[in-house]
Design a protein around this motif. Sequence first.
Motif, PDB file in Angstrom:
ATOM      1  N   THR A  88      61.454  60.471  47.362  1.00  0.00           N
ATOM      2  CA  THR A  88      62.027  59.169  47.685  1.00  0.00           C
ATOM      3  C   THR A  88      61.128  58.040  47.193  1.00  0.00           C
ATOM      4  OG1 THR A  88      63.160  60.048  49.623  1.00  0.00           O
ATOM      5  CG2 THR A  88      62.778  57.667  49.575  1.00  0.00           C
ATOM      6  N   ARG A 103      61.481  57.816  43.428  1.00  0.00           N
ATOM      7  CA  ARG A 103      62.776  57.289  43.020  1.00  0.00           C
ATOM      8  C   ARG A 103      62.862  55.780  43.233  1.00  0.00           C
ATOM      9  NH1 ARG A 103      65.666  60.885  45.232  1.00  0.00           N
ATOM     10  NH2 ARG A 103      66.017  59.892  47.235  1.00  0.00           N
ATOM     11  N   ASP A 130      66.648  67.724  48.590  1.00  0.00           N
ATOM     12  CA  ASP A 130      66.947  66.368  48.133  1.00  0.00           C
ATOM     13  C   ASP A 130      67.880  65.696  49.140  1.00  0.00           C
ATOM     14  OD1 ASP A 130      67.626  64.039  46.865  1.00  0.00           O
ATOM     15  OD2 ASP A 130      68.638  64.990  45.170  1.00  0.00           O
ATOM     16  N   HIS A 171      67.448  62.129  56.377  1.00  0.00           N
ATOM     17  CA  HIS A 171      66.435  61.319  55.709  1.00  0.00           C
ATOM     18  C   HIS A 171      65.101  62.058  55.723  1.00  0.00           C
ATOM     19  CE1 HIS A 171      69.162  57.871  55.561  1.00  0.00           C
ATOM     20  NE2 HIS A 171      69.476  58.149  56.822  1.00  0.00           N
TER      21      HIS A 171
END
Length: 373
Positions: free
Chosen positions: A189, A192, A114, A92
Amino acid sequence: MNHVFHPHTTDLETEPPHLYGRWRRDPFMRLLTGLGKVWFPFWSPLAPLYETAVADHVQQLTIVGREVVALDENVIALTLGAADGSILPEWHPGAHLDLHLASGRMRSYSLCGDPGDRRHYRIAVRRIPEGGGGSIEVHDTLRVGDTVTVKGPRNAFPLALPGYGSPARKLRFVAAGIGITPILPMVATAERLGLEWSMIYSGRSAESIPFIAELARYGSKVTVRTDDVDGLPTMAELTGPEPESGLAVYCCGPVPMLEALRRHLDGRRDVELHFERFSPPPILDGTEFTVRLNSTGETITVADDESALTALRRVRPGVPYSCQQGFCGTCRLHTTAGEVDHRDSLLTEPEREAGYFLPCVSRCSSAQLDVDA
């Protein structure tokens, strides 16, 4: 309160009495006890216990990509993958890898790829000529096709998402130079997930800033400023003239900037500050002490403003180390005398009681510390 004034004397090796007192030993519990006495001796030879392997999270990965990501050519990005293309352990934003080098050095590098790509890891390394040699070894020896040993991923700088562990409503990312590496996946993140965010990215010059082309896709959400053109950024420029309530700031960069930012936001309970540094933390309330090496008997003076690791490296340049922040454990040493002032976030109480300490951050509360080194 009955158990206080009249302690029970139940024999734990026999069944309890029936709930309503009809039998001295409950029939159903007696049946279960009887079955257990037959079943477990019968089953244990068929299902023996085995020693389980301890997961050390060490992997052998192949370098599948190498790219120069700064115009001054001092920052390279390495893409790693399993030789058979298999799925890699999940990670993460904010996580890092420990890279084991052929020289025996181990260095920690933030994952900057990613998180959704389960077949590749990406790290970036700035060449630091005056450093400990790890970055030079990476730049000069590692090529596409080489196999490297890594440990992790581990996360000491997690992203707490608004609504999912954080009361914040907006995210502000602050990065300086190579400090962009843990911030990159955080930005991706946030974008997104449709979160409200902004970022300021600073560096010495446009040539020295890595991944500047990759950040261009975010448009005006990212502000890039360089010291040679704009001067050193003020704290108001990093956080905004007046940080809004409900703001969460994520910052990675040099220690002076982090300390200035921490002082700037001191007392703002409505603003979160999360940061990661790539260099040793400042020493607070340090006092001078000596370290005695049990192997040779020589003593080393540790100044009040330096770490025990720094002092050790003056006479033992090859002493292993990595994060210099007290969370990787690479520099762990064993003490035989002296009182340790533990300042790490890794060692357990049993390890500390056994005499272990991390010289990168921990100090000595006594005049001298004897170590096995």
